[in-house]
Design a protein around this motif. Structure first.
Motif, PDB file in Angstrom:
ATOM      1  N   PHE A 115       4.298  35.251  71.600  1.00 14.09           N
ATOM      2  CA  PHE A 115       4.305  34.051  70.870  1.00 14.09           C
ATOM      3  C   PHE A 115       2.974  33.557  71.210  1.00 14.09           C
ATOM      4  O   PHE A 115       2.506  32.625  70.629  1.00 14.09           O
ATOM      5  N   ASN A 116       2.828  32.848  72.749  1.00 14.95           N
ATOM      6  CA  ASN A 116       2.397  31.829  73.001  1.00 14.95           C
ATOM      7  C   ASN A 116       0.559  31.829  73.184  1.00 14.95           C
ATOM      8  O   ASN A 116       0.225  31.478  73.386  1.00 14.95           O
ATOM      9  N   LYS A 117       0.681  33.308  73.254  1.00  9.92           N
ATOM     10  CA  LYS A 117      -0.558  33.973  73.160  1.00  9.92           C
ATOM     11  C   LYS A 117      -1.667  33.143  71.504  1.00  9.92           C
ATOM     12  O   LYS A 117      -2.845  32.889  71.401  1.00  9.92           O
ATOM     13  N   ARG A 118      -1.143  32.938  70.424  1.00 14.46           N
ATOM     14  CA  ARG A 118      -0.702  32.308  69.814  1.00 14.46           C
ATOM     15  C   ARG A 118      -0.962  30.956  69.054  1.00 14.46           C
ATOM     16  O   ARG A 118      -1.610  30.332  67.965  1.00 14.46           O
ATOM     17  N   VAL A 119      -0.419  30.157  69.880  1.00 19.18           N
ATOM     18  CA  VAL A 119      -0.258  28.848  69.520  1.00 19.18           C
ATOM     19  C   VAL A 119      -1.188  28.457  70.380  1.00 19.18           C
ATOM     20  O   VAL A 119      -2.039  28.439  71.224  1.00 19.18           O
ATOM     21  N   LYS A 120      -1.486  27.186  69.349  1.00 17.90           N
ATOM     22  CA  LYS A 120      -3.032  26.294  69.159  1.00 17.90           C
ATOM     23  C   LYS A 120      -1.761  25.164  69.800  1.00 17.90           C
ATOM     24  O   LYS A 120      -1.081  24.069  69.958  1.00 17.90           O
ATOM     25  N   GLN A 121      -2.745  24.686  71.576  1.00 16.50           N
ATOM     26  CA  GLN A 121      -1.925  23.650  71.900  1.00 16.50           C
ATOM     27  C   GLN A 121      -2.590  22.282  71.344  1.00 16.50           C
ATOM     28  O   GLN A 121      -4.045  21.957  70.563  1.00 16.50           O
ATOM     29  N   ARG A 122      -1.717  21.356  70.558  1.00 17.25           N
ATOM     30  CA  ARG A 122      -2.039  19.898  70.301  1.00 17.25           C
ATOM     31  C   ARG A 122      -2.432  18.919  70.977  1.00 17.25           C
ATOM     32  O   ARG A 122      -0.885  18.255  71.545  1.00 17.25           O
ATOM     33  N   GLN A 123      -3.483  18.377  71.131  1.00 17.17           N
ATOM     34  CA  GLN A 123      -2.893  17.358  71.874  1.00 17.17           C
ATOM     35  C   GLN A 123      -3.130  15.793  71.186  1.00 17.17           C
ATOM     36  O   GLN A 123      -3.693  15.736  70.250  1.00 17.17           O
ATOM     37  N   PHE A 124      -2.396  15.173  71.540  1.00 13.56           N
ATOM     38  CA  PHE A 124      -1.589  13.586  71.308  1.00 13.56           C
ATOM     39  C   PHE A 124      -2.411  12.335  72.390  1.00 13.56           C
ATOM     40  O   PHE A 124      -2.008  13.072  73.545  1.00 13.56           O
ATOM     41  N   THR A 125      -2.306  11.426  71.124  1.00 13.22           N
ATOM     42  CA  THR A 125      -3.049  10.297  72.247  1.00 13.22           C
ATOM     43  C   THR A 125      -2.365   9.397  72.117  1.00 13.22           C
ATOM     44  O   THR A 125      -2.248   8.659  71.109  1.00 13.22           O
TER      45      THR A 125
END
Length: 188
Positions: A115-125
């Motif tokens: 599952f984690n292979k397909r997860v796209k990390q989103r960065q917030f500031t």
């Protein structure tokens, strides 16, 4: 009802649908569906539910009529040997259960890696504008045509583990952090 019970009921209903043509006399096939469910090896544990409870594989009705090698071997034992073997099987139950737990943990790790292979990390500031998802149990979820997102809000602080502290547009900071999965960027 808990999730395990709901999953079990869903699987038993699937088995019953495959066994009956129409919705009549499903109760006559229920015992066979339960036997099939309890004696099928689960991928997550590598064992059958019956084995997890009783520590031995089930003796299916066909084995009573047509003896298998296991039945023939047990029939040749005298009472003392049979009791000894049964006691040894009972002593091994904990080991079998521990093996199933280890198998389940390995299975969960494998599933989470996939599952984690397909997860796209989103960065917030801090300072970015975001919309917050309206969950079904919230007051804002009124019906089919109600909006799915509310906001905009401003990211006040980015916490470790993907949590965010949000602030209203007037600067009032929310006391509880929110998971970043429940927000999306808002572009003006």
């Amino acid at each position: 009802m808990n999730r395990v019970g709901e999953a079990a009921n869903k699987n038993i209903k699937k088995i019953l649908r495959k066994m009956i043509e129409k919705h009549k006399q499903w109760h006559e096939k229920l015992l066979f569906a339960l036997l099939g469910y309890r004696t099928t090896v689960r991928t997550s544990t590598g064992a059958t539910p019956y084995m997890m409870v009783y520590g031995a594989e089930v003796l299916i009705p066909a084995e009573v009529e047509i003896p298998t090698l296991r039945i023939i071997q047990e029939a040749k034992l005298d009472d003392a040997e049979w009791v000894k073997n049964s006691y040894e099987q009972i002593a091994l139950i904990d080991g079998k259960r521990m093996n199933a737990v280890c198998h389940g943990q390995l299975y969960q790790n494998k599933m989470s890696r996939a599952f984690n292979k397909r997860v796209k990390q989103r960065q917030f500031t801090p300072g970015q504008l975001v919309l917050k998802k309206i969950f079904p149990h919230q007051d804002g979820a009124k019906g089919k045509f109600s909006p799915n997102w509310q906001g905009p809000y401003m990211v006040h602080e980015v916490l470790t583990g993907g949590a965010l502290t949000l602030a209203e547009m007037d600067g009032e900071v929310w006391p509880k952090p929110i998971n970043s999965d429940a927000v999306k960027r808002y572009y003006v």
